[in-house]
Write an enzyme that holds these catalytic residues in place. Structure first.
Site, short mmCIF file in Angstrom:
data_model
loop_
_atom_site.label_atom_id
_atom_site.label_comp_id
_atom_site.label_asym_id
_atom_site.label_seq_id
_atom_site.Cartn_x
_atom_site.Cartn_y
_atom_site.Cartn_z
N SER B 28 0.82 -1.20 0.00
CA SER B 28 0.00 0.00 0.00
C SER B 28 0.86 1.26 0.00
O SER B 28 0.37 2.36 -0.25
CB SER B 28 -0.93 -0.01 1.21
OG SER B 28 -0.18 -0.14 2.40
N CYS B 29 2.14 1.11 0.30
CA CYS B 29 3.06 2.25 0.28
C CYS B 29 3.29 2.71 -1.16
O CYS B 29 3.04 1.97 -2.10
CB CYS B 29 4.40 1.87 0.90
SG CYS B 29 4.29 1.25 2.58
N VAL B 30 3.76 3.95 -1.30
CA VAL B 30 4.09 4.46 -2.64
C VAL B 30 5.57 4.83 -2.67
O VAL B 30 6.10 5.41 -1.73
CB VAL B 30 3.22 5.70 -3.00
CG1 VAL B 30 3.61 6.26 -4.36
CG2 VAL B 30 1.74 5.33 -3.00
N GLY B 93 1.03 1.81 -4.01
CA GLY B 93 -0.36 2.15 -3.69
C GLY B 93 -1.35 1.05 -4.00
O GLY B 93 -2.46 1.30 -4.44
#
Lengths: 209, 161
Positions: B28-30, B93
């Protein structure tokens, strides 16, 4: 020294011991359930109760790009938490072969039936774990429907870490490692209380300061 | 020897050619790659959450889109990069798990990507490549010799932006 603001960093030895014992009973129950399902002896380690920087959590399971299967459940009730059962890819395939009565080494990718089987295993383990925890704390703790992902460990963990990241920079992780006799299955079971839940659990087991 | 500089979760690093910046296992991190093609100075940021103002603890500015990117940009400029030349490539993401009743936190990947776009717009930095969304993890590498951004996945192959 790094500044540590999170409440959880102030845990005493007594509290850590109590949490480890909670993990021990829960994981013991879960290991028994798993052992009965696959009809093999399961060994488990004494649970590690670790408070670690969020970025280091993926290292526990072989680094952020290690390929793993992850079964994720939310825990509802008085102490909302996350449960994650992580298996290296080969362990997941082996477990599926055993569950489906196939020859070892048959599975090389997961069908939707295989995925359901793994989620059901996660469900049973979480249920067994939470039963023990409920008994211990006298609180109701119920698991959600499980979700499954087969991907990089860091990517899977990021979901839980993002939740914790809103409250602080550290995670309290109660982690138990399972292995079968044959070494075919190796898995990590994580109980990660939401930040506010930790004090609820500590109070319920009578070790709140 | 060119170095491969690792960027952890909730961290950022800057560097210059011939080195590379890499971050493993984004879900979910970018991962935001900023690059100045003239000086070959770049930065890679691995943000975890969209907004420091919505968090109870915001001690680590590298964790949030709104605080990480201005700081990384500053560091690149200190190395000699020029803001007018800097462009961005973003990846990550993802939504790793699907639940029937997806709460807001399950959609954190999408919110992260939206926040990154908004922050870059505010900083007046153009996004020239965008590989966000999906339900799979990514390992990203920014090669500072030419600014290529390599995305590795487990089931969706590998590509270079």
């Amino acid at each position: 020294m790094e500044r540590l603001s999170d409440d959880m960093l102030k845990l005493s030895t007594l509290q850590l011991d109590a949490l480890r014992e909670v993990g021990n009973v829960g994981a013991g129950n879960a290991a028994t359930a798993l052992s009965q399902i696959i009809n093999q002896k399961i060994d488990m380690t004494v649970p590690q109760v670790a408070i670690m920087p969020l970025g280091e959590v993926p290292d526990v399971v072989g680094g952020p790009d290690a390929m793993v299967a992850g079964v994720y459940l939310r825990v509802f009730g008085a102490a909302p938490s996350s449960i994650l059962f992580l298996l290296p890819r080969d362990s997941a395939f082996y477990l599926v072969d055993m569950l489906m009565g196939r020859q070892e080494g048959y599975t090389t990718s997961l069908s939707s039936m295989d995925e359901s089987a793994l989620m059901e295993i996660g469900n049973i383990l979480a249920g067994a774990y939470l039963n023990a925890l409920s008994y211990f704390t006298n609180m109701t703790m119920l698991p959600s429907i499980p979700a499954l992902a087969m991907d990089m460990a860091g990517a899977i963990l990021s979901v839980i870490l993002a939740q914790l990241g809103q409250m602080g920079d550290h995670a309290l992780v109660i982690e138990t490692e399972f292995t079968t006799d044959s070494n075919g299955v190796k898995g990590h079971f994580f109980l990660i209380p939401d930040p506010g839940s930790l004090s609820t659990i500590l109070a319920a087991i009578g070790v709140k300061e | 020897m060119p170095e491969l500089i690792k960027v952890g979760m909730a961290d950022y690093k800057v560097g210059r050619a011939p080195d590379s910046l890499i971050s493993y296992g984004l879900g979910s991190c970018v991962g935001i790659a900023l690059y100045d093609s003239m000086t070959k100075i770049g930065g890679l940021s691995h943000i975890m959450l969209p907004d420091s103002k919505q968090a109870r603890s915001a001690e680590n500015p590298a964790k949030f889109a709104d605080t990480a990117l201005p700081l990384m940009l500053d560091e690149m400029m200190k190395l000699g990069a020029s803001k007018s030349r800097i462009t961005a490539k973003i990846a990550g993401g993802a939504q790793m798990f699907t639940f029937a009743n997806a709460t807001d936190i399950m959609r954190v990947g999408e919110r992260n990507a939206e926040a990154v776009r908004a922050v870059l717009r505010k900083l007046d930095i153009r996004i020239i490549a965008d590989d966000t969304g999906g339900n799979y993890g990514r390992t990203v590498e920014l090669k500072l010799d030419a600014g290529k951004y390599r995305i590795k996945t487990i089931n969706q192959g590998e590509k270079e932006l």
